[in-house]
Design a protein around this motif. Structure first.
Motif, PDB file in Angstrom:
ATOM      1  N   PRO A 316      52.350  61.120  28.551  1.00  0.00           N
ATOM      2  CA  PRO A 316      51.633  62.233  27.923  1.00  0.00           C
ATOM      3  C   PRO A 316      51.907  62.366  26.432  1.00  0.00           C
ATOM      4  CG  PRO A 316      53.455  63.046  29.267  1.00  0.00           C
ATOM      5  CD  PRO A 316      53.335  61.582  29.548  1.00  0.00           C
ATOM      6  N   ASP A 317      52.963  61.729  25.932  1.00  0.00           N
ATOM      7  CA  ASP A 317      53.211  61.749  24.496  1.00  0.00           C
ATOM      8  C   ASP A 317      52.259  60.820  23.744  1.00  0.00           C
ATOM      9  OD1 ASP A 317      55.251  63.564  24.763  1.00  0.00           O
ATOM     10  OD2 ASP A 317      56.847  62.060  24.796  1.00  0.00           O
ATOM     11  N   HIS A 320      46.294  62.042  26.087  1.00  0.00           N
ATOM     12  CA  HIS A 320      45.970  63.380  26.561  1.00  0.00           C
ATOM     13  C   HIS A 320      45.550  63.325  28.030  1.00  0.00           C
ATOM     14  CE1 HIS A 320      44.398  67.452  26.671  1.00  0.00           C
ATOM     15  NE2 HIS A 320      43.238  66.975  27.094  1.00  0.00           N
ATOM     16  N   ALA A 321      46.038  64.279  28.830  1.00  0.00           N
ATOM     17  CA  ALA A 321      45.712  64.317  30.261  1.00  0.00           C
ATOM     18  C   ALA A 321      45.781  62.918  30.860  1.00  0.00           C
ATOM     19  CB  ALA A 321      44.324  64.932  30.477  1.00  0.00           C
ATOM     20  N   ARG A 329      37.579  58.780  26.663  1.00  0.00           N
ATOM     21  CA  ARG A 329      38.883  59.066  26.070  1.00  0.00           C
ATOM     22  C   ARG A 329      38.934  58.629  24.596  1.00  0.00           C
ATOM     23  NH1 ARG A 329      43.602  60.314  28.018  1.00  0.00           N
ATOM     24  NH2 ARG A 329      42.858  60.142  30.171  1.00  0.00           N
ATOM     25  N   GLU A 331      41.489  58.169  22.703  1.00  0.00           N
ATOM     26  CA  GLU A 331      42.580  57.269  22.318  1.00  0.00           C
ATOM     27  C   GLU A 331      42.249  55.791  22.544  1.00  0.00           C
ATOM     28  OE1 GLU A 331      44.738  60.832  24.377  1.00  0.00           O
ATOM     29  OE2 GLU A 331      42.898  59.659  24.664  1.00  0.00           O
TER      30      GLU A 331
END
Length: 413
Positions: A316-317, A320-321, A329, A331
């Motif tokens: 989670p770092d 997200h979710a 997403r 990322e």
């Protein structure tokens, strides 16, 4: 650092049933874990695993492959560093990217995908793992190498034995014996073919590997055999599991399945997200070249480090979710997800980034397109349960699907 008794055991039945819950506990409480049964230091956080794979410090080597891979494959490019590694990689990489992939091997991928689908499109049901996913990538690789496809079951047995050997963390002697027997059988099969292709090269990948030359260097017969062994095992097992997992993730998220069916340009994004959430390869090992400070502790020189990809991809770092499947997403990017700049870690990173990543992407893109065209009104078969299995590599045991039947194309058997 936390010792084994205070954290999940990687070779326990509980871990095998649900590693993702265990990964969360490891990231939070034991980011650097000494695991006695495997004699390795376990890393579970994204930044730590990424650091090991990128290895900008020269602190992590692939010397562990000497005992992990070499007994079944022979010495492969994964064990090499420096000029030896760059030269050997330059010999094999061109076949898996750019014009060579698009012009020579994309037709091979398309032909093999459609031949398998023609066997079940008219039925309205399929068990996708056994009838398509396990056969498709092996058929492609065998076809690319110019080998006899009638030996498919033999190749499948070989790569299954090799993958079991690599994931044999509990050191089952039967698994070890089967892996070593496979090494000998594969060598007996392939070395005479390599000798023949050196004398009479054709247009296949095996001939290209035999003839390729960089800076006056060619691969030896043993190196060609080892690379083909690695290609069959890694290319077959990972694409097999990735395809089935991608369909499972889409089917359990109907809105995203509908979006991909409508807009096929989303397939690479869906594949990248599936690789992040349910990576076929759950862990990769490295060996330290010196004492290393990492994960809140010290790993001594010469130690084995187990990098938990399945955990890092759900940190989670970093994401997200992270437990959610989301092809939108932010990322992840389809422009980098199949390169050494990937945000997920499923193909590793750095100089040992998976040489077949673009081949896998092409196979999945073709396969998903073909399957969606052949399976309208797709759904999970009634009463079916999605059960994952495997430790070193992990995927669905089966994926029974139902859909509206589509007639075979004219001329198909």
């Amino acid at each position: 650092m936390t010792r084994t008794g205070k954290a999940p055991d990687l070779i326990s039945p509980e871990f095998a049933a649900d590693p993702y819950r265990a990964y969360s506990l490891l990231r939070e409480h034991s980011p650097l874990l000494w695991h006695e049964p495997t004699s390795s230091y376990v890393l579970s956080r994204y930044e730590d695993v990424r650091r090991v794979f990128q290895d900008r410090e020269g602190a992590f080597s692939t010397d562990n492959y000497g005992w992990q891979l070499e007994p079944v494959h022979g010495r492969t490019i994964l064990q090499l560093d420096g000029r030896d590694h760059s030269t050997r990689r330059a010999l094999v990489a061109p076949a898996f990217r750019g014009r060579e992939l698009q012009e020579r091997f994309l037709p091979v991928i398309e032909r093999n995908s459609r031949a398998l689908i023609d066997g079940f499109r008219h039925r309205g049901r399929v068990e996708l793992v056994s009838e398509y996913a396990t056969r498709f990538p092996i058929n492609v690789i065998v076809d690319m190498l110019g080998l006899d496809q009638s030996d498919h079951d033999r190749f499948h047995d070989w790569y299954s034995a090799i993958i079991a050997f690599l994931g044999n963390l509990s050191q089952d002697p039967g698994v070890t014996e089967a892996g070593l027997r496979t090494r000998d059988e594969f060598a007996d099969y392939l070395l005479p073919i390599i000798a023949e292709r050196r004398e009479n090269p054709a247009g296949d990948l095996l001939s290209k590997l035999c003839q390729a030359e960089v800076d006056g260097t060619r691969m030896t017969d043993e190196e060609v055999k080892a690379f083909c062994s690695l290609l069959l095992a890694a290319g077959g097992e990972t694409t097999d599991k990735a395809l089935a997992s991608l369909f499972a993730n889409l089917i359990t998220h109907p809105d995203q399945l509908a979006a991909v069916r409508e807009d096929r340009s989303l397939i690479p994004r869906a594949f990248a997200e599936s690789l992040r959430l349910t990576p076929p390869v759950q862990m990769i090992m490295r060996q330290t070249t010196r004492d290393v400070e990492i994960g809140g502790g010290t790993v001594p020189a010469g130690a084995t480090v187990t990098c938990l990809i399945g955990s890092a991809n759900r940190d989670p770092d970093r994401f997200h979710a992270p437990e959610a499947f989301d092809l939108y997403r932010s990322e992840l990017s389809e422009t980098t997800s199949f390169s050494a700049a990937a945000e997920h870690l499923s193909f590793a990173l750095g100089r040992h980034f998976c040489v077949g990543a673009l081949l896998a992407e092409a196979e999945v893109r073709v396969g998903v397109n073909d399957l969606l065209d052949a399976m309208p009104n797709l759904k999970l078969a009634e009463g079916a349960e999605l059960v994952e299995q495997g430790l070193f590599t992990r995927g669905l045991r089966e994926l029974p699907l139902e859909f509206s039947p589509v007639p075979r194309p004219r001329g198909a058997r």
